[in-house]
Write a protein that holds these residues in place. Structure first.
Motif, mmCIF file in Angstrom:
data_model
loop_
_atom_site.group_PDB
_atom_site.id
_atom_site.type_symbol
_atom_site.label_atom_id
_atom_site.label_comp_id
_atom_site.label_asym_id
_atom_site.label_seq_id
_atom_site.Cartn_x
_atom_site.Cartn_y
_atom_site.Cartn_z
ATOM 1 N N GLY A 229 -5.313 -2.836 2.218
ATOM 2 C CA GLY A 229 -5.960 -3.917 3.167
ATOM 3 C C GLY A 229 -6.688 -4.729 2.292
ATOM 4 O O GLY A 229 -6.818 -5.931 2.318
ATOM 5 N N ARG A 247 -6.026 -10.331 7.110
ATOM 6 C CA ARG A 247 -5.726 -9.367 8.098
ATOM 7 C C ARG A 247 -6.749 -8.307 7.989
ATOM 8 O O ARG A 247 -7.201 -7.695 7.065
ATOM 9 C CB ARG A 247 -4.255 -8.777 7.869
ATOM 10 N N ASN A 388 1.149 -0.914 8.465
ATOM 11 C CA ASN A 388 0.785 -2.171 7.760
ATOM 12 C C ASN A 388 1.448 -2.670 6.819
ATOM 13 O O ASN A 388 1.538 -3.997 6.598
ATOM 14 C CB ASN A 388 -0.807 -2.009 7.624
ATOM 15 N N ARG A 392 3.155 -6.243 7.716
ATOM 16 C CA ARG A 392 2.299 -7.345 7.470
ATOM 17 C C ARG A 392 2.990 -8.396 6.687
ATOM 18 O O ARG A 392 3.653 -8.252 5.458
ATOM 19 C CB ARG A 392 1.033 -7.065 6.879
ATOM 20 N N GLN A 393 3.053 -9.895 7.092
ATOM 21 C CA GLN A 393 3.511 -10.872 6.459
ATOM 22 C C GLN A 393 2.437 -11.987 6.435
ATOM 23 O O GLN A 393 1.594 -12.175 7.400
ATOM 24 C CB GLN A 393 4.588 -11.637 7.225
ATOM 25 N N SER A 417 5.626 -10.553 2.459
ATOM 26 C CA SER A 417 4.729 -9.305 2.489
ATOM 27 C C SER A 417 3.597 -9.520 1.167
ATOM 28 O O SER A 417 3.769 -9.939 0.354
ATOM 29 C CB SER A 417 5.478 -7.990 2.123
#
Length: 555
Positions: A229, A247, A388, A392-393, A417
Motif C-alpha cells: 500500500g 488509498r 486491496n 484497487r484502481q 491497478s
C-alpha cells in the motif's frame, strides 16, 4: 565456446553484431570490474552482548549488509544527529529511544561512523549527506532468552517504523514552533537560523503529505507495515502528483523473513512478484522507492526516469541474501529439543502441513523452491491485503497511453491497478541506469523456477517453515502470537496482545506478549487484523499439538 560465438555472429547482421559485442563487453565489465566496494572490517559494530547464529554469513557480510545504501534518504544526517526528541529529554538519535522502536543498536565501525542502528545508511543526496534505511532495518531480528540477546539475520524485525515517522514529524513541528529549540538546533549545525527554518518548513510539508497519504485506522505497531500500500501511494499519488490516487494502506503485513526468499519462484505474501531475473531487481527497486527513495516520472524523457535508487548495491544485497540460511534452533542457548516428541511431530507434519509447507534442504546452496498459492476462500485468513492488491484502481495521469515497461508491454489505460504504475516506474529506473542494471543482474543472478503473474488472484503464499521458531507473530498480518495459538480454533486464539517484546516463549513458541515500555497493542477485532482462518491442525489433540510444535523447532 569460441566456435559457438562465431556461429552466432555469422547469423547476425552488421548492426546486430555491433550491438551483440557491445552488450557482451558491458556484461563482462559489469561482472568483473564494476562491483560495489567491499571491506574487510578490523572490528564490527555489533555489541559484544549480542550473540549471532550460524546462517552462512561472515561478520564482514553482516556488517556490510547492515549499512549498504540502496538509495533511501529520510532526512539529512546532521538533522538526525542534532534534532531534539519531541517529548523526551534527549536527542532523536538516542540509542535507548531507537531501541524502544525496535531498531538494533550498533557501535562505531568504518562503515558506520556515527554508530547508527542496524539498517541505517548514509548516502549523498542534494549535495549533502542523508540518512536512509536499507534491507537490514526491517529484516534483522533481535530475540532474547534469560537476558541473552540473539541476532537473527534476515529475520522479522519488531520495528515500529510508523511511530518513528510520527515522532520525526512531531520533532520538526516542535522545532519550528519553539524559538529556543530552533536556535539550539541552528547553533548545533553552525547554520543560519532563517535558512534552516525554511528548509525545516519544506521538509515538514513533504512529510505531512506522505503521512496523510498513508494514514490508516489500523495501527501497524511493532513488526508490521502495509509495504505494498505504501509503494502504491509513493508512485500513484506522490510521484505522479495525483492526491486523489492515495488509498489507505490498511492491509498491514508482518515483516517477512528473507533466508529462503531469494530461492523462491514467487515472493510477497500474496505471491504477486515472480522471482526470475530481472524480477528480484525489480522487486528491490520498488522497495527502495517505497522507503524514501525518489523518482521523477517524466514519460517524455527517452532515458527513463531520474531517481535516487542505487541499483548496483541492490544486486550486491540480493547476492548476500541468496547465501543466507535459516537460523537453527540453538539448543545451547534455548535448551534441547525433545527428540521423542519431535519424531511424532514429524509424522503429524507430513499429514497436516506438508501439502502446503513443503520440506526442503535448508542448507542446499542452490535450493529452488516452488510456492503454493492458497485462495483466501480456502485459507480463511484476513482478506484485506490480498483484496486491496486485486481490486484497487487509480488514475494513470500522464502515464496514460505509455507502455507499461517503457519500451515494451501493454499500453497503460486511464484507470489501472496501481501495480501497473509501479512496474512502469521500476522500468523507468532500469532504463535510466542500464550499466548499473547489468551489474546488478550479473551480481545477483540465480536460477529460480518460473512462475506466472498472480495479479488477479486473491490468495496467500505458503512457504517452507524453516526458522519458524524465530519469526513470530504468525499469519501474514501477524495476528497470532504463538504456534500454540495458531493450532487453536480461531475463537480460542488470543484476541488481544502486545507486540515488540523480544523475550521468547519457549513453550508455546513465539514471543512473550505481555506489556512493557517497548510494546504496542494488537487488537484482532480491527479491520485488517483478523486472526481467523488457517484451521489446519486445529482438530489435533493437545498432546499432538505439542509434538507438532516440538518438530517445528527443528526446521
Amino acid at each position: 565456446m569460441l566456435r559457438t560465438l562465431f556461429r552466432i555472429l555469422r547469423t547476425l547482421k552488421k548492426g546486430a553484431i555491433t550491438l551483440f559485442i557491445a552488450l557482451s563487453l558491458a556484461v563482462l565489465w559489469a561482472a568483473t570490474l564494476n562491483k560495489p566496494p567491499q571491506h574487510i572490517f578490523p572490528h564490527y559494530g555489533l555489541p559484544s552482548t549480542i550473540r549471532t547464529l550460524p546462517q552462512n554469513w561472515t561478520p564482514d557480510i553482516r556488517q556490510q549488509v547492515a549499512h549498504t545504501s540502496f538509495g533511501s534518504h529520510i532526512l539529512p544526517l546532521q538533522w538526525l544527529l542534532h534534532l531534539e526528541h519531541p517529548t523526551l529529554s534527549n536527542l532523536l538519535n538516542d540509542p535507548e529511544y531507537l531501541s524502544s522502536l525496535g531498531f538494533i543498536p550498533q557501535q562505531h565501525s568504518i562503515n558506520n561512523t556515527y554508530a547508527l542502528p542496524i539498517g541505517f545508511s548514509v548516502t549523498d543526496y542534494k549535495g549533502d549527506q542523508w540518512v536512509g534505511l536499507t534491507c537490514a532495518a526491517c529484516h534483522t531480528a533481535l530475540v532474547s532468552h534469560n537476558g541473552q540477546k540473539i541476532l537473527i539475520d534476515g529475520g522479522s524485525a519488531q520495528l515500529n517504523f510508523a511511530q518513528f515517522e510520527q515522532d520525526l514529524l512531531s520533532t520538526i513541528t516542535h522545532t519550528l514552533e519553539q524559538p529556543a529549540r530552533l536556535t539550539r538546533f541552528a547553533d548545533a549545525l553552525h547554520t543560519d537560523e532563517n535558512a534552516l527554518k525554511v528548509a525545516l518548513k519544506q521538509y515538514q510539508q513533504s512529510l505531512e503529505r506522505r503521512l496523510t497519504y498513508n494514514a490508516t485506522n489500523t495501527p501497524y505497531g511493532h513488526g508490521r507495515l502495509d509495504a505494498q500500500g505504501i509503494i502504491f501511494n509513493a508512485i500513484a499519488a506522490e510521484a505522479l502528483n495525483i492526491p486523489a490516487n492515495a488509498r489507505s494502506p490498511d492491509g498491514p503485513m508482518s515483516i517477512p523473513t528473507l533466508w529462503d526468499a531469494a530461492h523462491h519462484d514467487l515472493v510477497q505474501w500474496n505471491g504477486s512478484a515472480p522471482n526470475q531475473e530481472p524480477g528480484p531487481l525489480a522487486q528491490n527497486i520498488t522497495t527502495a522507492l517505497a522507503m524514501y527513495g525518489s523518482i521523477d516520472i517524466d514519460p517524455t524523457n527517452i532515458i527513463g526516469y531520474s531517481n535516487s535508487v542505487n541499483v548496483k548495491n541492490l544486486g550486491y544485497l540480493q547476492q548476500q541474501y541468496y547465501k543466507l540460511t535459516r537460523p537453527k534452533w540453538p539448543s545451547e542457548l534455548l535448551g534441547a529439543v525433545d527428540a521423542r516428541k519431535a519424531f511424532l511431530g514429524k509424522t503429524l507434519y507430513r499429514v497436516h502441513c506438508q501439502d502446503c509447507h513443503t520440506i526442503i534442504d535448508p542448507l542446499a546452496p542452490k535450493r529452488k523452491i516452488k510456492s503454493l498459492l492458497v485462495d483466501i476462500e480456502r485459507i480463511g485468513t484476513d482478506p484485506v491485503m490480498a483484496t486491496n492488491f486485486v481490486e484497487r484502481q487509480v488514475h494513470s495521469g500522464q502515464l496514460q497511453g505509455q507502455k507499461m515497461g517503457i519500451v515494451a508491454g501493454p499500453l497503460i489505460a486511464a484507470q489501472v491497478s496501481p501495480i501497473e504504475l509501479v512496474m512502469n516506474a521500476t522500468a523507468g529506473v532500469i532504463v535510466n541506469k542500464p550499466l548499473s542494471t547489468i551489474t546488478a543482474v550479473a551480481t545477483e543472478y540465480a536460477s529460480n523456477f518460473s512462475a506466472p503473474l498472480a495479479w488477479t488472484r486473491k490468495a496467500y503464499r505458503a512457504r517452507p517453515l524453516n526458522g519458524i521458531w524465530s519469526s513470530a507473530p504468525y499469519l501474514h498480518n501477524g495476528s497470532v502470537p504463538t504456534l500454540w495459538d495458531l493450532l487453536q480454533p480461531p475463537e480460542l486464539r488470543t484476541q488481544a496482545f502486545y507486540v515488540g517484546n523480544q523475550a521468547l516463549d519457549l513453550i508455546k513458541v513465539g514471543f512473550q506478549h505481555s506489556q512493557n515500555l517497548n510494546t504496542s497493542y494488537f487488537d484482532t477485532t480491527l479491520y485488517g487484523n483478523s486472526n481467523s482462518g488457517h484451521l489446519f491442525g486445529t482438530d489435533l489433540t493437545d498432546n499432538e499439538k505439542w509434538a507438532l510444535i516440538e518438530y517445528l523447532k527443528t526446521l
